[in-house]
Design a protein around this motif. Structure first.
Motif, PDB file in Angstrom:
ATOM      1  N   LEU A  11      81.225  50.201  88.438  1.00  0.00           N
ATOM      2  CA  LEU A  11      80.151  51.078  88.891  1.00  0.00           C
ATOM      3  C   LEU A  11      78.840  50.601  88.284  1.00  0.00           C
ATOM      4  O   LEU A  11      78.731  50.497  87.056  1.00  0.00           O
ATOM      5  CB  LEU A  11      80.442  52.519  88.464  1.00  0.00           C
ATOM      6  CG  LEU A  11      79.340  53.544  88.696  1.00  0.00           C
ATOM      7  CD1 LEU A  11      79.027  53.683  90.177  1.00  0.00           C
ATOM      8  CD2 LEU A  11      79.735  54.890  88.101  1.00  0.00           C
ATOM      9  N   GLN A  13      74.248  50.411  88.982  1.00  0.00           N
ATOM     10  CA  GLN A  13      73.110  51.026  89.657  1.00  0.00           C
ATOM     11  C   GLN A  13      72.450  50.024  90.602  1.00  0.00           C
ATOM     12  O   GLN A  13      72.581  48.801  90.420  1.00  0.00           O
ATOM     13  CB  GLN A  13      72.103  51.534  88.636  1.00  0.00           C
ATOM     14  CG  GLN A  13      72.614  52.689  87.785  1.00  0.00           C
ATOM     15  CD  GLN A  13      71.535  53.266  86.892  1.00  0.00           C
ATOM     16  OE1 GLN A  13      70.597  52.570  86.503  1.00  0.00           O
ATOM     17  NE2 GLN A  13      71.658  54.546  86.566  1.00  0.00           N
ATOM     18  N   PRO A  88      73.187  50.123  97.402  1.00  0.00           N
ATOM     19  CA  PRO A  88      74.285  51.067  97.680  1.00  0.00           C
ATOM     20  C   PRO A  88      75.169  50.610  98.844  1.00  0.00           C
ATOM     21  O   PRO A  88      76.381  50.852  98.822  1.00  0.00           O
ATOM     22  CB  PRO A  88      73.547  52.359  98.008  1.00  0.00           C
ATOM     23  CG  PRO A  88      72.287  52.274  97.210  1.00  0.00           C
ATOM     24  CD  PRO A  88      71.898  50.824  97.270  1.00  0.00           C
ATOM     25  N   THR A  91      78.470  48.716  98.322  1.00  0.00           N
ATOM     26  CA  THR A  91      79.665  49.418  97.853  1.00  0.00           C
ATOM     27  C   THR A  91      80.842  49.147  98.770  1.00  0.00           C
ATOM     28  O   THR A  91      80.756  49.350  99.980  1.00  0.00           O
ATOM     29  CB  THR A  91      79.400  50.929  97.785  1.00  0.00           C
ATOM     30  OG1 THR A  91      78.403  51.188  96.791  1.00  0.00           O
ATOM     31  CG2 THR A  91      80.669  51.688  97.433  1.00  0.00           C
ATOM     32  N   THR A 121      81.070  49.691  93.194  1.00  0.00           N
ATOM     33  CA  THR A 121      80.335  50.879  93.600  1.00  0.00           C
ATOM     34  C   THR A 121      78.913  50.783  93.066  1.00  0.00           C
ATOM     35  O   THR A 121      78.710  50.583  91.864  1.00  0.00           O
ATOM     36  CB  THR A 121      80.995  52.164  93.076  1.00  0.00           C
ATOM     37  OG1 THR A 121      82.353  52.224  93.529  1.00  0.00           O
ATOM     38  CG2 THR A 121      80.253  53.391  93.571  1.00  0.00           C
ATOM     39  N   VAL A 122      77.951  50.897  93.967  1.00  0.00           N
ATOM     40  CA  VAL A 122      76.549  50.792  93.600  1.00  0.00           C
ATOM     41  C   VAL A 122      75.896  52.144  93.854  1.00  0.00           C
ATOM     42  O   VAL A 122      75.839  52.612  94.988  1.00  0.00           O
ATOM     43  CB  VAL A 122      75.843  49.689  94.397  1.00  0.00           C
ATOM     44  CG1 VAL A 122      74.394  49.538  93.916  1.00  0.00           C
ATOM     45  CG2 VAL A 122      76.582  48.371  94.282  1.00  0.00           C
ATOM     46  N   SER A 123      75.401  52.751  92.816  1.00  0.00           N
ATOM     47  CA  SER A 123      74.751  54.051  92.947  1.00  0.00           C
ATOM     48  C   SER A 123      73.253  53.874  93.139  1.00  0.00           C
ATOM     49  O   SER A 123      72.655  52.924  92.622  1.00  0.00           O
ATOM     50  CB  SER A 123      75.029  54.911  91.722  1.00  0.00           C
ATOM     51  OG  SER A 123      74.453  54.318  90.577  1.00  0.00           O
ATOM     52  N   SER A 124      72.652  54.800  93.836  1.00  0.00           N
ATOM     53  CA  SER A 124      71.207  54.714  94.127  1.00  0.00           C
ATOM     54  C   SER A 124      70.381  55.398  93.056  1.00  0.00           C
ATOM     55  O   SER A 124      70.892  56.067  92.188  1.00  0.00           O
ATOM     56  CB  SER A 124      70.925  55.359  95.485  1.00  0.00           C
ATOM     57  OG  SER A 124      71.363  56.703  95.480  1.00  0.00           O
TER      58      SER A 124
END
Length: 124
Positions: A11, A13, A88, A91, A121-124
């Motif tokens: 995970l 950003q 994102p 992902t 998983t790339v979070s915004s």
């Protein structure tokens, strides 16, 4: 038979970098083309990048061109995917694949061996 094991997912950003590794065993992959594919939830598996046996030829999906780099270390029977400026929409579960064809291969149907995948998983 070739066994492929991916690692390095996680995970992160948006804007971060990540390096995936694909370790092969059972047979040397020196003469194999290698590729990375990914599958996001609810979507079909898609091509990401491929590299020929000598690493002289590489191809990328337009969506990752300029941000991802595929490389290989034949001495270590390992392939890498360096991912930068992650978004994102990157992902997905990322899969490593090996093709007995020596030249870089884009079509997933031409790959003979697949790993189990690693989640990115790339979070915004």
């Amino acid at each position: 038979q070739v066994q492929l094991v991916e690692s390095g997912g996680g995970l992160v950003q948006a804007g971060d970098s990540l390096r995936l590794s694909c370790a092969a065993s059972g047979r040397t992959i020196n003469s194999y083309a290698m590729g990375w594919f990914r599958q996001a939830p609810g979507k079909q598996r898609e091509f990401v990048a491929t590299i020929g046996w000598s690493a002289r030829s590489t191809y990328y999906a337009d969506s990752v061109k300029g941000r991802f780099t595929i490389s290989r270390d034949n001495a270590k029977n390992t392939v890498f995917l360096q991912m930068g400026s992650l978004k994102p929409e990157d992902t997905a579960v990322y899969y490593c694949a090996a093709s007995v064809r020596s030249r870089a291969v884009i079509d997933s149907m031409n790959y003979d061996y697949w790993g189990q995948g690693t989640q990115v998983t790339v979070s915004s």
